[in-house]
Design an enzyme around this catalytic site. Structure first.
Site, PDB file in Angstrom:
ATOM      1  CG  MET A 222     -65.605  54.486 -66.189  1.00  0.00           C
ATOM      2  SD  MET A 222     -64.709  55.781 -67.472  1.00  0.00           S
ATOM      3  CE  MET A 222     -62.910  55.714 -66.498  1.00  0.00           C
ATOM      4  CG  HIS A 227     -61.921  56.650 -69.635  1.00  0.00           C
ATOM      5  ND1 HIS A 227     -60.816  56.074 -68.646  1.00  0.00           N
ATOM      6  CD2 HIS A 227     -62.066  57.111 -69.503  1.00  0.00           C
ATOM      7  CE1 HIS A 227     -60.709  57.106 -67.349  1.00  0.00           C
ATOM      8  NE2 HIS A 227     -61.225  57.651 -68.472  1.00  0.00           N
ATOM      9  CG  ASP A 228     -60.773  52.791 -66.419  1.00  0.00           C
ATOM     10  OD1 ASP A 228     -60.186  53.723 -67.165  1.00  0.00           O
ATOM     11  OD2 ASP A 228     -61.270  53.120 -65.582  1.00  0.00           O
ATOM     12  CB  THR A 229     -60.353  48.558 -71.380  1.00  0.00           C
ATOM     13  OG1 THR A 229     -61.985  49.145 -72.243  1.00  0.00           O
ATOM     14  CG2 THR A 229     -60.476  47.796 -70.322  1.00  0.00           C
TER      15      THR A 229
END
Ligand SMILES: *[C@@H]1O[C@H](CO)[C@@H](O)[C@H](O)[C@H]1NC(C)=O
Ligand SMILES: *[C@@H]1O[C@H](CO)[C@@H](O)[C@H](O)[C@H]1NC(C)=O
Ligand SMILES: *[C@@H]1O[C@H](CO)[C@@H](O)[C@H](O)[C@H]1NC(C)=O
Ligand SMILES: *[C@@H]1O[C@H](CO)[C@@H](O)[C@H](O)[C@H]1NC(C)=O
Ligand SMILES: *[C@@H]1O[C@H](CO)[C@@H](O)[C@H](O)[C@H]1NC(C)=O
Ligand SMILES: *[C@@H]1O[C@H](CO)[C@@H](O)[C@H](O)[C@H]1NC(C)=O
Ligand SMILES: *[C@@H]1O[C@H](CO)[C@@H](O)[C@H](O)[C@H]1NC(C)=O
Ligand SMILES: *[C@@H]1O[C@H](CO)[C@@H](O)[C@H](O)[C@H]1NC(C)=O
Ligand SMILES: *[C@@H]1O[C@H](CO)[C@@H](O)[C@H](O)[C@H]1NC(C)=O
Length: 483
Positions: A222, A227-229
């Site tokens: 992720m 997605h999280d970056t």
């Protein structure tokens, strides 16, 4: 939900329908399943007995002998295209300028890429398709073509839990929703198949040992997948990951690699994603070019079918386009798809969305672009159900498209303009996929069909599964567009 023209048409249809009106008045209840979410200590215990298998094979394909898909996350086309590392990767391959995600959010997109449908999933929950739903794994198996999946930080081979977080920070790391095959019980109920569901450590090992499968799915964690970056992190990760592979003769030998995003970030925009094809099979003169053929996640399945002469799944794979170089080599013609009003940003009304709706049967008589029929094993399970769904006038509902012309009278023309511009630019090859359809005609077709044969032109709807709302085709299609 907006009250649109369609809503009015739909409600009049609903009112005048003779069918038992089950969908419009009662509350829709989603099909749910309990989460498998083992603790870290339970995971450690299972890891100790997990079996890992190296599986390779050498079945010649028509255009490529190995296919690799690398999944990245939630980024709009332009942002990805402009990121310097991503642009560097693109310069080594062909940029696909008309590649579509099928819906939002993530999980249904991954699901669609191996099963030919997303079964109306509209979120990222823990869910799976029952054992009688086949996937690409069954098609590949039939020809003895090895497959496998490499999921970064999967804690052990064959792990079926919901997630495995970073055990120090508890940030998201491996997540089940980005793992296509794990969403199908026909896959997870088979120990051999689980033993080729591995992590990146195993990828490095299989690469070094020259024991990679012929069909493989690669999902970074992720952090790396954006997605999280953000796209900068994903761009750098992608470049770092493919650089040594581009120089690896074993890896690239007759190999085709697809790098794709699961979905666009902006829900109100058309759901096209940045995708690149690269690898040993790409001719030098095509490197750094673009291809504007219409593709979507179903093209992954359809292309494998044609490349290795596989049977089909009887779902949206049968109407999907295939990689242009493969189509050209085989003398097949991809469809021009009218994308003017296509958004692909919502689910349709079906099995996973509504527990009252039965599993749609695959179309047992459909043939794919190469004229190949359904896998006989699928046909034998589904033939009766298919004919009873057809006989009772069930409708073809696996609408992966939410037609803007049907939902947004006012927004439509503005949207069409933007689309035409976007699709006309930057293409060096392929034909312009925009064709004109009359707004009125198409709208009425979407709403009045009850046979599945009059769906809007260019959509994928026609050939796929059927959903059972007996005698209420028009009603249900209207409902599909209203959710
Ligand atoms: C996704 O969003 C962007 C906005 O950045 C929009 O221009 C585009 O039409 C959408 N589809 C693509 C190509 O990503
Ligand atoms: C990857 O999977 C192997 C095999 O199950 C396991 O031993 C290893 O700990 C896993 N590695 C990571 C980084 O999760
Ligand atoms: C799964 O995610 C939840 C929520 O972030 C977290 O509490 C849990 O520890 C994670 N499970 C594992 C095994 O990492
Ligand atoms: C994702 O993997 C990278 C290595 O590829 C690692 O540096 C990063 O910490 C991982 N993300 C999480 C949340 O553990
Ligand atoms: C289990 O999977 C393997 C590998 O895909 C396949 O060869 C075998 O036939 C499958 N077994 C069953 C019972 O489906
Ligand atoms: C490439 O593949 C061909 C046939 O598939 C094989 O004969 C050849 O040895 C391979 N070359 C390398 C470097 O692996
Ligand atoms: C889908 O796109 C349309 C057109 O931009 C927009 O009106 C609608 O809200 C979007 N749907 C979702 C779920 O975001
Ligand atoms: C199934 O496929 C056949 C052949 O393409 C087609 O004629 C038929 O309309 C399809 N059935 C449905 C219900 O979509
Ligand atoms: C497929 O499996 C589901 C769930 O077990 C079941 O409800 C359905 O009747 C089955 N359909 C066929 C055609 O086997």
């Amino acid at each position: 939900m907006k009250l649109s023209t369609l809503a009015l048409i739909a409600s009049s249809l609903i009112a005048s329908s003779n069918a038992a009106d089950t969908t419009s008045s009662s509350t829709v209840v989603e099909r749910t399943q309990s989460i498998i979410e083992p603790s870290a200590s339970e995971i450690a215990v299972s890891a100790a007995s997990a079996k890992t298998l190296q599986w390779t094979s050498d079945i010649k394909g028509k255009k490529f002998d190995r296919f690799v898909v690398i999944w990245l996350e939630n980024t709009d086309f332009d942002q990805a295209a402009e990121q310097p590392d991503m642009a560097w990767v693109a310069s080594h391959g062909i940029t696909l300028t008309n590649y579509w995600a099928v819906t939002h959010p993530s999980e249904p997109n991954y699901m669609s890429s191996v099963g030919g449908d997303y079964f109306a999933l509209d979120d990222d929950r823990f869910t799976s398709l029952p054992k009688n739903v086949s996937t690409l794994a069954d098609l590949l198996d039939d020809k003895g073509i090895s497959f496998g999946s490499y999921q970064e930080h999967l804690p052990y081979t064959g792990f079926t839990g919901f997630n495995y977080s970073n055990q120090e920070t508890f940030a998201n790391d491996y997540v089940r929703k980005h793992n296509p095959f794990i969403l199908y019980e026909s896959y997870t109920s088979n120990a051999t198949r689980l033993s080729v569901m591995k992590n990146f450590t195993e990828f490095e090992k299989d690469l070094k040992d020259e024991k990679l499968p012929q069909y493989m799915i690669i999902t970074p964690n992720m952090t790396n997948d954006a997605h999280d970056t953000n796209i900068k992190v994903a761009g750098k990760w992608t470049r770092d990951f493919v650089t040594p592979l581009l120089e690896n003769e074993y890896f690239m030998n007759n190999t085709l690699v697809l790098i794709t995003f699961d979905e666009n970030e902006t829900y109100a925009e058309q759901n096209t994603v940045f995708s690149i094809l690269l690898g040993g099979v790409i001719d030098d003169e095509l490197k750094g070019t673009t291809d504007s053929t219409f593709y979507d996640h179903y093209s992954q399945i359809a292309s494998a079918e044609v490349n290795w002469d596989l049977y089909n799944l009887g779902r949206n794979d049968v109407t999907a386009n295939i990689w242009k170089s493969l189509a050209d080599a085989e003398g097949l013609t991809n469809k021009d798809v009218d994308t003017k009003f296509m958004v692909n940003n919502e689910t349709y009304h079906g099995y996973l969305f509504d527990e009252k709706i039965a599993l749609p049967a695959p179309n047992i008589s459909a043939t794919n672009i190469a004229g190949k029929g359904i896998l006989p094993a699928i046909s034998s399970v589904w033939a009766d159900e298919y004919s009873s769904q057809v006989k009772e006038n069930y409708f073809t509902s696996t609408t992966t498209l939410v037609s803007l012309e049907s939902t947004l009278e006012n927004g439509a023309s503005k949207f069409a303009e933007e689309t035409t511009t976007a699709s006309g630019s930057g293409s060096k090859s392929g034909s312009n996929t925009i064709t004109s359809t009359s707004k009125t005609e198409s709208t009425s077709a979407s709403v009045t069909t009850n046979s599945g044969s009059e769906l809007p032109s260019g959509s994928h709807n026609g050939a796929a599964g059927l959903s059972p709302i007996a005698g209420a085709g028009a009603l249900a299609i209207a409902a599909a567009l209203l959710i």
